[in-house]
Scaffold this active site. Structure first.
Site, PDB file in Angstrom:
ATOM      1  N   SER A  52      70.305  51.693   6.787  1.00 39.79           N
ATOM      2  CA  SER A  52      71.751  51.759   6.560  1.00 39.79           C
ATOM      3  C   SER A  52      72.377  53.068   7.007  1.00 39.79           C
ATOM      4  O   SER A  52      73.593  53.140   7.171  1.00 39.79           O
ATOM      5  CB  SER A  52      72.061  51.536   5.071  1.00 39.79           C
ATOM      6  OG  SER A  52      71.610  52.621   4.295  1.00 39.79           O
ATOM      7  N   LYS A 113      73.935  57.409   1.022  1.00 41.44           N
ATOM      8  CA  LYS A 113      75.098  57.005   1.813  1.00 41.44           C
ATOM      9  C   LYS A 113      75.944  58.241   2.092  1.00 41.44           C
ATOM     10  O   LYS A 113      75.676  59.335   1.607  1.00 41.44           O
ATOM     11  CB  LYS A 113      75.952  55.975   1.065  1.00 41.44           C
ATOM     12  CG  LYS A 113      75.213  54.743   0.550  1.00 41.44           C
ATOM     13  CD  LYS A 113      74.844  53.771   1.639  1.00 41.44           C
ATOM     14  CE  LYS A 113      74.152  52.527   1.050  1.00 41.44           C
ATOM     15  NZ  LYS A 113      73.617  51.644   2.122  1.00 41.44           N
TER      16      LYS A 113
END
Length: 261
Positions: A52, A113
């Site tokens: 990701s 993230k």
């Protein structure tokens, strides 16, 4: 006579052995406490489990995370032991920081993230572009990103549309863009084509929370999706922040072993 004189010597020999064991045990206890303190409040290792955060972070990268960057909470401690009430020495992250946090709603797994929105910010995606506080975040095309097929990144991850050969070896190729957030943080993101997550509702980041997104925009379960285990994380409480990613100290494509690192 010989037996009578041997007994004191045996006792004298046993006493130093017991003393050495106690000293060794005490040393190991102190070492464990020191390691726990460093891991809880200074630095901690973290391994990248997913794609990701491509193109910056690959599966199999090992990072050093600074635990003091945003303050401390129970999530700073091993196993989340609830010894710290709330959060202490709290500092807000900066937009663009890459942070490790406990993923809502279960607060069990470590996710990594990029911080896109801070409390009070409004965020919306339109055709894959971030609209931050009503202004489109600049996005400039750069050279395509290529990643080789490896045990950590098999061909199924890129699909037939992206697999190709380069120098006789299979690679995946993605479109790549450079984004620049207010404040100057700049980084590259990947675009795998149009998806449902390219267009979102208007989000307003509540107090005490941040809005997190992966750089691999079409392959990231992040704050664009509601808090459902395995499907999205929603807004992330600042209390869940574990630390800020600092640098990579080791990386493997999945083919390494103890004998062939």
């Amino acid at each position: 006579m010989d037996d009578a004189t041997a007994t004191p010597h045996a006792g004298m020999a046993a006493q130093p052995i017991r003393s050495e064991w106690r000293q060794t045990l005490w040393f190991l206890v102190r070492l464990a406490v020191l390691f726990t303190l460093i891991r809880s409040f200074v630095f901690s290792p973290f391994v990248i489990p997913s794609e990701s955060m491509l193109p910056r972070l690959y599966i199999g990268d090992y990072l050093v995370v600074s635990k003091f960057s945003y303050g401390f909470s129970r999530h700073s401690l091993p196993f989340g032991v609830p010894l710290i009430p709330g959060r202490v020495l709290t500092r807000l992250p900066a937009r663009g920081d890459v942070a490790v946090f406990k993923a809502p709603p279960l607060d069990r797994e470590d996710y990594i993230k990029r911080v896109i929105g801070l409390p009070g910010d409004t965020i919306q995606l339109r055709h894959g572009r971030i609209i931050l506080n009503g202004v489109a975040v600049p996005q400039t095309p750069v050279a395509d990103f290529v990643i080789p097929i490896t045990p950590n990144y098999p061909s199924e991850k890129c699909g037939q549309a992206f697999a190709e050969l380069s120098f006789g070896k299979p690679y995946c190729r993605y479109r790549q863009y450079r984004e620049t957030l207010p404040g100057g943080a700049t980084y590259t993101v990947l675009d795998r084509g149009e998806t449902a997550a390219d267009d979102t509702q208007l989000f307003t980041v509540p107090a005490g929370h941040v809005f997190m997104m992966g750089d691999n925009r079409d392959d990231s379960l992040d704050s664009r999706f509601p808090q459902i285990p395995g499907h999205g994380i929603g807004f992330v409480p600042i209390e869940n922040l574990v630390g800020r990613a600092q640098f990579t100290f080791f990386s493997t494509d999945g083919s390494a072993s103890w004998l062939l690192p």
